[in-house]
Scaffold this motif. Structure first.
Motif, mmCIF file in Angstrom:
data_model
loop_
_atom_site.group_PDB
_atom_site.id
_atom_site.type_symbol
_atom_site.label_atom_id
_atom_site.label_comp_id
_atom_site.label_asym_id
_atom_site.label_seq_id
_atom_site.Cartn_x
_atom_site.Cartn_y
_atom_site.Cartn_z
ATOM 1 N N TRP A 226 57.792 38.728 20.448
ATOM 2 C CA TRP A 226 57.329 38.048 19.233
ATOM 3 C C TRP A 226 58.018 36.699 19.040
ATOM 4 C CZ3 TRP A 226 56.868 41.078 13.964
ATOM 5 C CH2 TRP A 226 55.649 40.754 13.343
ATOM 6 N N ARG A 227 58.747 36.260 20.044
ATOM 7 C CA ARG A 227 59.494 35.014 19.925
ATOM 8 C C ARG A 227 58.706 33.868 20.568
ATOM 9 N NH1 ARG A 227 64.468 33.940 18.628
ATOM 10 N NH2 ARG A 227 65.106 36.120 18.697
ATOM 11 N N ARG A 228 58.633 32.749 19.875
ATOM 12 C CA ARG A 228 57.916 31.592 20.384
ATOM 13 C C ARG A 228 58.902 30.584 20.974
ATOM 14 N NH1 ARG A 228 53.382 30.711 15.593
ATOM 15 N NH2 ARG A 228 52.325 32.718 15.937
ATOM 16 N N PRO A 229 58.503 29.892 22.040
ATOM 17 C CA PRO A 229 59.428 28.939 22.668
ATOM 18 C C PRO A 229 59.728 27.765 21.744
ATOM 19 C CG PRO A 229 57.216 28.744 23.599
ATOM 20 C CD PRO A 229 57.205 29.964 22.731
ATOM 21 N N LEU A 230 60.942 27.250 21.859
ATOM 22 C CA LEU A 230 61.364 26.108 21.061
ATOM 23 C C LEU A 230 61.079 24.818 21.819
ATOM 24 C CD1 LEU A 230 64.831 27.426 19.816
ATOM 25 C CD2 LEU A 230 62.614 27.546 18.645
ATOM 26 N N VAL A 283 65.559 48.707 18.307
ATOM 27 C CA VAL A 283 65.693 49.610 19.432
ATOM 28 C C VAL A 283 65.793 48.861 20.755
ATOM 29 C CG1 VAL A 283 64.585 51.515 20.685
ATOM 30 C CG2 VAL A 283 64.398 51.388 18.199
ATOM 31 N N PHE A 284 65.023 47.808 20.902
ATOM 32 C CA PHE A 284 64.845 47.204 22.221
ATOM 33 C C PHE A 284 65.291 45.749 22.304
ATOM 34 C CE2 PHE A 284 62.293 45.289 25.638
ATOM 35 C CZ PHE A 284 62.578 46.148 26.683
ATOM 36 N N TRP A 285 64.855 44.923 21.348
ATOM 37 C CA TRP A 285 65.131 43.489 21.443
ATOM 38 C C TRP A 285 66.492 43.188 20.830
ATOM 39 C CZ3 TRP A 285 62.049 41.391 24.785
ATOM 40 C CH2 TRP A 285 60.749 41.870 24.938
ATOM 41 N N PRO A 292 63.657 44.668 11.923
ATOM 42 C CA PRO A 292 63.538 45.760 12.893
ATOM 43 C C PRO A 292 62.421 45.512 13.904
ATOM 44 C CG PRO A 292 63.619 46.602 10.634
ATOM 45 C CD PRO A 292 63.418 45.135 10.535
ATOM 46 N N ASP A 293 62.610 46.018 15.117
ATOM 47 C CA ASP A 293 61.524 45.963 16.100
ATOM 48 C C ASP A 293 60.783 47.301 16.183
ATOM 49 O OD1 ASP A 293 63.105 47.682 17.628
ATOM 50 O OD2 ASP A 293 63.678 46.172 19.096
ATOM 51 N N SER A 294 61.179 48.247 15.340
ATOM 52 C CA SER A 294 60.515 49.548 15.277
ATOM 53 C C SER A 294 60.645 50.076 13.850
ATOM 54 C CB SER A 294 61.160 50.533 16.258
ATOM 55 O OG SER A 294 60.545 51.800 16.180
ATOM 56 N N VAL A 295 59.514 50.480 13.257
ATOM 57 C CA VAL A 295 59.534 50.995 11.880
ATOM 58 C C VAL A 295 58.641 52.225 11.769
ATOM 59 C CG1 VAL A 295 59.993 48.736 10.834
ATOM 60 C CG2 VAL A 295 57.620 49.502 11.129
ATOM 61 N N SER A 296 58.978 53.073 10.810
ATOM 62 C CA SER A 296 58.170 54.254 10.507
ATOM 63 C C SER A 296 58.259 54.512 9.007
ATOM 64 C CB SER A 296 58.689 55.466 11.286
ATOM 65 O OG SER A 296 57.953 56.625 10.955
ATOM 66 N N LEU A 297 57.101 54.646 8.345
ATOM 67 C CA LEU A 297 57.081 54.840 6.899
ATOM 68 C C LEU A 297 56.040 55.875 6.513
ATOM 69 C CD1 LEU A 297 57.095 51.387 7.393
ATOM 70 C CD2 LEU A 297 57.993 51.633 5.087
ATOM 71 N N THR A 298 56.264 56.517 5.378
ATOM 72 C CA THR A 298 55.292 57.443 4.797
ATOM 73 C C THR A 298 55.115 57.105 3.320
ATOM 74 O OG1 THR A 298 55.865 59.222 6.336
ATOM 75 C CG2 THR A 298 54.693 59.836 4.325
ATOM 76 N N TYR A 299 53.888 56.750 2.964
ATOM 77 C CA TYR A 299 53.528 56.480 1.569
ATOM 78 C C TYR A 299 52.804 57.702 1.012
ATOM 79 C CZ TYR A 299 54.470 51.482 2.270
ATOM 80 O OH TYR A 299 55.075 50.272 2.523
ATOM 81 N N THR A 300 53.140 58.095 -0.199
ATOM 82 C CA THR A 300 52.481 59.218 -0.863
ATOM 83 C C THR A 300 51.671 58.692 -2.039
ATOM 84 O OG1 THR A 300 54.241 60.751 -0.216
ATOM 85 C CG2 THR A 300 52.803 61.425 -2.035
ATOM 86 N N PHE A 301 50.422 59.157 -2.145
ATOM 87 C CA PHE A 301 49.522 58.750 -3.213
ATOM 88 C C PHE A 301 49.501 59.817 -4.308
ATOM 89 C CE2 PHE A 301 48.474 55.868 0.096
ATOM 90 C CZ PHE A 301 47.895 54.758 -0.515
ATOM 91 N N PRO A 302 48.948 59.501 -5.488
ATOM 92 C CA PRO A 302 49.032 60.432 -6.632
ATOM 93 C C PRO A 302 48.471 61.823 -6.368
ATOM 94 C CG PRO A 302 48.290 58.276 -7.367
ATOM 95 C CD PRO A 302 48.309 58.227 -5.873
ATOM 96 N N MET A 312 55.800 49.094 16.513
ATOM 97 C CA MET A 312 56.880 48.724 17.422
ATOM 98 C C MET A 312 56.452 47.524 18.260
ATOM 99 S SD MET A 312 56.657 51.535 20.502
ATOM 100 C CE MET A 312 56.655 52.966 19.429
ATOM 101 N N THR A 313 57.426 46.910 18.915
ATOM 102 C CA THR A 313 57.119 45.765 19.774
ATOM 103 C C THR A 313 57.645 45.974 21.200
ATOM 104 O OG1 THR A 313 59.140 44.666 18.998
ATOM 105 C CG2 THR A 313 57.081 44.088 17.885
ATOM 106 N N SER A 314 57.723 47.235 21.638
ATOM 107 C CA SER A 314 58.234 47.492 22.985
ATOM 108 C C SER A 314 57.344 48.430 23.797
ATOM 109 C CB SER A 314 59.654 48.080 22.912
ATOM 110 O OG SER A 314 59.650 49.269 22.136
ATOM 111 N N ASN A 315 56.155 48.765 23.273
ATOM 112 C CA ASN A 315 55.211 49.608 24.005
ATOM 113 C C ASN A 315 53.832 49.394 23.382
ATOM 114 O OD1 ASN A 315 53.523 52.116 24.489
ATOM 115 N ND2 ASN A 315 55.290 52.616 25.755
#
Length: 445
Positions: A226-230, A283-285, A292-302, A312-315
């Protein structure tokens, strides 16, 4: 010269395809708005703006003047879409702005290529002071959204802003309050609302085709840093070029990717989450990034329905998808598929084999195994609709022009964008604080 039947068939097929591709996007949405059920239209009220038979005036006096603020990769793409709809929506791009000259030069070149004369600015405040604008498109880095949008709305300019709305909950609320106080349109760039596949899937969900929605799952997986060259390895530009990687400027995967998919979850349910839990890590970069380069979330509705998310950005094997699971079926938007829980019977010999297998495994001897593993159902489902040949980002600008002319935008559209942005940021809080997060009362609208 006479054409053979085969040649005629090929020519007819070509003309039919050409006609289908060139069919008015406005006409497509009009057909959907006119033919949809009351339940479906309640979930997508923005479609009603396309149901009017009145054609868009081609008069110069009725032309909408639009400016683009932020001409990086996303902003230049949005500029291209605006240039494509100049005639159908009767708009004119009159000015562009960016404080990074190379980006501004690329955008100006695109305008010149499309025979569009624009005034260029490096300071957006001078742009809104000097230009007489009907609307503005904001595609700057996330931390710049709020103050630019508030200034534009306060100046009486209808505003389109890329997602997510802002970097902090307070700024998200400030943008919404400015929209309400000014009476001007605030549209956020959730283009899936104008994607034919998503609209068809939503129609089926609202009309009960997949039964009661019991869970929503989504993911967005990439394999790049996800990095762009300078330019010229100029490290002074690092945060300006790679702002998505730094926590003070972005929430990374959440504000750049997940917010699109969380909006789909709010759209499906017509509700706002009540809580979120999550985790994230690098995890990787192993570089200077602070998101973070890896995230996991759970949202609960009413109603207890959950939206389960990971990115993630490694697979990249699984790519991206939004899965809506119901008691009677499943819809996968990105792959354009719908699945029923009752699988259609297989033909011929395959059906015979299935019957034999069922006889074999359904008869469990006394003292034998008391369970069998449940494997994923191998069933390819069916297409939601024919291949998508519409540009949803382009269609959202058709809507923006319509909203400007009507002087209003459906409240649900603004509220859904507001709560999506807010809960995206609350997801960050859940990760940072390691606990369940609920929404503070001051952010209720």
């Amino acid at each position: 010269m006479f054409l053979t039947n085969q040649q005629l068939t090929k020519e007819d097929e070509f003309m039919n395809t050409k006609t289908r591709i060139e069919r008015s996007r406005r006409e497509f949405l009009k057909d959907l708005a006119m033919g949809g059920s009351a339940m479906f239209l309640l979930s997508a009220p923005w479609l009603k703006s396309f149901a009017d038979d009145k054609p868009v005036s081609k008069s110069v006096s009725d032309q909408l003047s639009i400016a683009v603020i932020g001409t990086g990769s996303r902003g230049t793409l949005l500029l291209d879409f605006l240039l494509r709809i100049r005639e159908t929506a009767n708009i004119r791009v009159v000015a562009i702005c960016d404080n990074y000259q190379p980006n501004l030069d690329v955008a100006q070149g695109l305008c010149q290529k499309n025979m569009c004369e624009v005034t260029t600015y490096t300071d957006y405040r001078k742009l809104i002071d000097r230009e007489k604008l009907d609307g503005v498109v904001i595609a700057t880095p996330l931390t710049e959204h709020a103050h630019i949008a508030v200034d534009c709305l306060s100046a009486g300019i209808h505003t389109f802003c890329e997602k997510a709305m802002a970097r902090t909950p307070d700024d998200v609320k400030r943008m919404y309050d400015s929209h309400k106080a000014s009476g001007k349109i605030l549209q956020i760039g959730h283009q899936r609302m104008f994607n034919p596949i998503y609209l068809e899937g939503m129609r089926r969900i609202q009309e009960g085709d997949i039964g009661q929605v019991t869970q929503m799952r989504a993911y967005w997986h990439r394999n790049n840093n996800w990095r762009r060259p300078l330019p010229d390895n100029n490290f002074d530009l690092e945060r300006q070029i790679n702002w998505r990687l730094y926590k003070e400027l972005s929430v990374g995967l959440l504000t750049e990717l997940m917010t699109h998919q969380l909006q789909v979850a709010l759209w499906v349910t017509g509700k706002v989450p009540v809580s979120v839990i999550g985790t994230g890590s690098n995890v990787f970069w192993k570089d200077s990034r602070t998101v973070p380069d890896s995230v996991s979330l759970t949202y609960t509705f009413p109603d207890g329905v959950q939206f389960v998310y990971d990115s993630m950005t490694s697979n990249k094997k699984y790519g991206l998808e939004e899965q809506i699971l119901g008691s009677k079926g499943t819809i996968e938007f990105e792959s354009n598929r719908v699945y029923t829980e009752v699988i259609p019977p297989a033909p011929g010999i395959r059906q015979l084999i299935n019957n034999l297998e069922r006889d074999l495994f359904d008869s469990i001897p006394v003292g034998g195994e008391s369970w069998l593993p449940e494997r994923a159902v191998e069933y390819k489902g069916a297409e939601l609709m024919e291949a998508d040949f519409y540009e949803d980002s382009q269609m959202q600008f058709e809507a923006f022009a319509s909203f400007i002319r009507q002087g209003e935008i459906p409240r649900r559209m603004v509220a859904e964008a507001y709560y999506t942005s807010l809960w995206t940021l609350l997801g960050e809080s859940a990760i940072d604080e390691g606990r369940k997060i609920i929404m503070p009362d001051q952010y209720q609208i």
